[in-house]
Write an enzyme that holds these catalytic residues in place. Sequence first.
Site, mmCIF file in Angstrom:
data_model
loop_
_atom_site.group_PDB
_atom_site.id
_atom_site.type_symbol
_atom_site.label_atom_id
_atom_site.label_comp_id
_atom_site.label_asym_id
_atom_site.label_seq_id
_atom_site.Cartn_x
_atom_site.Cartn_y
_atom_site.Cartn_z
ATOM 1 N N TYR C 101 29.455 20.245 -44.252
ATOM 2 C CA TYR C 101 29.272 19.346 -45.385
ATOM 3 C C TYR C 101 28.565 20.133 -46.473
ATOM 4 O O TYR C 101 27.606 20.863 -46.204
ATOM 5 C CB TYR C 101 28.422 18.140 -44.980
ATOM 6 C CG TYR C 101 27.986 17.309 -46.161
ATOM 7 C CD1 TYR C 101 28.762 16.246 -46.619
ATOM 8 C CD2 TYR C 101 26.814 17.609 -46.852
ATOM 9 C CE1 TYR C 101 28.369 15.510 -47.728
ATOM 10 C CE2 TYR C 101 26.420 16.882 -47.962
ATOM 11 C CZ TYR C 101 27.209 15.832 -48.391
ATOM 12 O OH TYR C 101 26.825 15.106 -49.504
ATOM 13 N N GLU C 189 30.750 16.354 -53.711
ATOM 14 C CA GLU C 189 30.655 16.461 -52.260
ATOM 15 C C GLU C 189 31.949 17.029 -51.711
ATOM 16 O O GLU C 189 33.039 16.679 -52.172
ATOM 17 C CB GLU C 189 30.449 15.074 -51.631
ATOM 18 C CG GLU C 189 29.055 14.539 -51.766
ATOM 19 C CD GLU C 189 28.893 13.189 -51.061
ATOM 20 O OE1 GLU C 189 29.680 12.262 -51.337
ATOM 21 O OE2 GLU C 189 27.980 13.073 -50.236
#
Lengths: 288, 288, 398, 398
Positions: C101, C189
């Site tokens: 991530y 993101e």
Amino acid sequence: MAILVDKNSKIIVQGITGGAGSFHAKRMIEYGTNIVGGISPGKGGQEVEGKPVFDTCAEAVDETGADTSVVFLSAKFVKDAVIEAVRAGIKFVVVVPEHIPIHDMLRIRVEAEKFGARVLGGNTAGIISPGQANLGIMPDIAFSPGRVGTVSRSGSITYYIADTLTRTGYGETTCVGLGGDPVLGSTFDEILELFEQDDQTKAVVMTGEIGGIYEERAASTIEKINTPVIAMIGGVFAPQGKRMGHAGAIVEGSMGTAESKLKILEEAGAHIAKTFNDIPEILGSLNI
Amino acid sequence: MAILVDKNSKIIVQGITGGAGSFHAKRMIEYGTNIVGGISPGKGGQEVEGKPVFDTCAEAVDETGADTSVVFLSAKFVKDAVIEAVRAGIKFVVVVPEHIPIHDMLRIRVEAEKFGARVLGGNTAGIISPGQANLGIMPDIAFSPGRVGTVSRSGSITYYIADTLTRTGYGETTCVGLGGDPVLGSTFDEILELFEQDDQTKAVVMTGEIGGIYEERAASTIEKINTPVIAMIGGVFAPQGKRMGHAGAIVEGSMGTAESKLKILEEAGAHIAKTFNDIPEILGSLNI
Amino acid sequence: MRLYEYEAKQLFNKYKITIPGGRTALDPGEALEVGEEFGYNVVLKAQVLTGGRGKEGGIKLARSEGEVEKFSEELFKTKIKGYDVDKILVDPLLDIEKEFYLGITIDRFNYRLVMIASAEGGVDIEEVAAKTPEKIIKINFNMDEKYYAFEGMQLGKQLGVESGKLREFSGFCANLYRLFTDYDAKLMEINPLVQLKDGKFIAADARVSLDDDALFRHPDLAEMGIEKRHEEGELTPREIQAREWGIPYLDLDGYIGMFPGGAGFGIMGNDFIHYYGGKPANFMDSGGGPSPERLAKMLILLDENPDVKAIFGARFGGISRCDDFAKGVIMFLKEHGLSKPLVMRMTGNMWQEGVRLFEEAKAENPGLFERIEFHGIETPIEDIAKRAVELAGEQLNA
Amino acid sequence: MRLYEYEAKQLFNKYKITIPGGRTALDPGEALEVGEEFGYNVVLKAQVLTGGRGKEGGIKLARSEGEVEKFSEELFKTKIKGYDVDKILVDPLLDIEKEFYLGITIDRFNYRLVMIASAEGGVDIEEVAAKTPEKIIKINFNMDEKYYAFEGMQLGKQLGVESGKLREFSGFCANLYRLFTDYDAKLMEINPLVQLKDGKFIAADARVSLDDDALFRHPDLAEMGIEKRHEEGELTPREIQAREWGIPYLDLDGYIGMFPGGAGFGIMGNDFIHYYGGKPANFMDSGGGPSPERLAKMLILLDENPDVKAIFGARFGGISRCDDFAKGVIMFLKEHGLSKPLVMRMTGNMWQEGVRLFEEAKAENPGLFERIEFHGIETPIEDIAKRAVELAGEQLNA
């Protein structure tokens, strides 16, 4: 005692897997310098001369407690390397490579100040506290522990002066090479102040040359400190060099000739040496 | 006494020659606010409402001793205007315009901190120390000098609370509008600390709403200070709003509902008001 | 402004952040065409402006021509959190070694940018943050700081990226950071950031939100086909009307029309109505200094809503001046007419002028004002709210 | 690296810094062509890499076809401080209202950029700075600081630029600042920066020096035709040879060949020769860690110079290793041979190895070494210098 580096310094070599880095790492270690590891991004986990290689300075500081770094990298990688070092907590960085872009040096200095770190160089032969630590490329043979400090822009001058001090029994506390690049991480005045705080340094030999701007600026420090300063300036017989346009003259003042530099330094209280052999004579006359 | 602005503040209006700037300059002056001039690059030498217009903040500071500024400019010019003000020595800047780009606000805050200045807003109705100075767009009618401070993100809430305090005889020391933009120059905790230092402020009414992040962060300040804090949070019956993705939640924590904000504030020692009318009742019970 | 995944990936591509390189499809036929290019080994991703798409069935793996056809047909019929699926992104399946991530966002309290990363990628990162916060790594940046390559290398090191891949990982982070600052982003993101079996890094997913207030600095977005947009899901017809008029408006399920000034009091006034036993029919924000025309339109929205039984009005003139407010109300009364009882309070900047305008209009045509109860600063706003609840109750019981 | 005026103006143009817009000419014919475009109202400017061009007759105003022809012919025949004039810039004459000075440079002591301006433009700015320092305005910038428009406005204000023109002036400063930081400049000067009668600002002159050490970051310069260059005036044949070999070398008017290690001792060693009554024939810098090949070439430069009567050699091995030094000397002796007496001292890193190499070579062929007096650390360098003066004196008197 010594300034900036001593036997307790924990030193990393940035660029330790490169040709110059590994060659001089070996020399430094052989001298007894406390090299605790090296940095080479992408080569973490290897060893050079028995010392661990890390990918990042942060790791090296975490795992070895390093506080000092000596950089052997191409000029174009120096800026990032020094900023990485000071952000990781390294307090003293010796930049051996030459031809560091000037804008990079300005930024390096600003960043180092933010993090309370000191940078030496670029294009410095390094720094040696004889018998304790030798950072950079200086040849051991010229140096011996003693009671005189030296600071010079030039590596070769440093060797000759140390050679003279060694031969005449004075020896050196620390010999500092400021470096030959046009913008330097540290300046004469800053190093003189450090020597002033070192009890064992009984006198300092400071060697400058025509063309720079840093010699004149040391005058006010020479006036202020108690440690005797012996000054040499190279280029008395050199033709006048070029200077950086009108704007340069306005900002930096007119470029000092060797004579004008010598005059300013002498007026500030420095003892002037013409040749290396003059140095022990002056030291003798000062009862050092 | 008052916080941040009083009758001795020397205030300039950035954007004084614009529609909103000149309209509110007139109002502020009529209130008795010590407006000493205005800024409008390219219009130096003119006058607005009898006050001199300068091209730059530096000039205005030199010639008037200005220490405070209120900004009436399009959002896109605010960043440069605030940075100009703080670099010129202005210590308090009120940013009335809304929709300031977030990255601009971050930079404004960093610059203001460097120069020891405070910024209020953007999207604030301003700040008023009743009877002394009114900076921004707040309507005079709601306010009267007194002993309670207020701090709110919303202009309209500020008016209603001041209206209530005025009507019930408490009056206000200073009423501070933090502003409605997502990133603000000043936060609840900072303003509460200023009120704590003001002898005349006997209590503070703090009003927040769902969706923000600044209310919860005030809790530790409320715990620390002696001045009683009365807290109101709007949006108890509002549907849960949207939040800024996962990364936002990780950095800012989960977005507080009105209930959770009220709980945190109450646990920190704030007295909770549901309607404006609760405020004088609580003040009465605290013997203020 | 949130971007669609495929738009975000366009930006990534511009910044040399490697993406899988698929294309969008507007119908199952197009999906099949793209699928063929990748040997029918693809992921079909519904392009909707909401998170949690996967859990709602908006992402399908297809490994044959038949599956591409079947799943894309299904996707175009799906509704995800109220959003229609008009477009799907068809990306090739990746040869995944590891998932990370990586995100950047703004720490509004500390006025910094924050880069966030975790070796736990491809999963619910908030859950990771909640249960195992030590698995979340953050680096802070001041707005005036440059991104240096070593920062990404330190980050990669902490994530367990092998030494030989640190430079590449750092370059990836550098490009994302540069994109973030260049485009005034609020959030970026990548989840998952995939490391392929051959060691390369690739943004399998992409989420980007830009700052609406800074779009004026980025005219090139429009050139790339990324237009300014709103982000809501399905709107009611009234909400659509309000948006066309530029009025922030939200339908609620109550019966008191809310006509307050300012966003702050808009929210709190609704609470007051609840405290006094009523239910608001809407949220509304007049914005700073609305024109009379806009105010008239706000009243139209309320008056024409059959659920609204009474209207609560409040104006504390700040940047919005009471004379303009009065002009707007009068314009509405003259041009449209009021069919509901309205109780209101007006004070603040230029209130005398506002009152004068009302009195003149009333003298001219008293009938216009017969359903209005008008108050000034002397009446607490709580009393106005109570009265609105009363008036609505009378209507409900009538 | 100093740019020619016309090159600097190319960069200015790229950064929207207004320039007069003339063109260069390689001969009087071309100058006439350009002159015609501007109605034969032009300024002819010799393109040479030195300052003070005006005082040397390198700038001529021409107001007729005849003058353009005559003056350009003259210019192409002029030599300015040793530089040939190969190219002239033909710029249109400007309608000058006012002349300013504007420059940016580096404050090496305080590690900042400095913008410098004066309302006294078009004159010797150093004289202004010396006689009336209050007429020089400076603004300092840290390397991590942005340039803000208000700074240029403050500057303009102090220079007496009228209010209505401050924004434009500030934009001018902003562009120059951006150019300075983008291109790693050491110096940029505009003197005069002209304000035209219509109020506009224009760079009538342009001086730009870039940092040689940062040219690797600016490959686009080569695309613009701006090639890396050296800045010296006329070179001696030996200096040209040295440059081709990459050796920093300067002919002097003495008779002792200087073969020292390091730039610092290169300068100081020359002083020593003077102190002992000799005169050096050259400056030379071996650079850090020279290869044996390069060292051999350095010796060739000295040995082939008929003015050189004796050679002074010194090597303190630091980054340059004594074994490499010895290899270079031996290579020279074997491949070229030494025709002058050479006194030298060698010590420092790897000196034992250097001595061993010399001894081996001498054992093999003692004749090679018969003109060399060799010393180690035991002999002070001053003695080497004295001996070189002695040896040269013997030759001169022979």
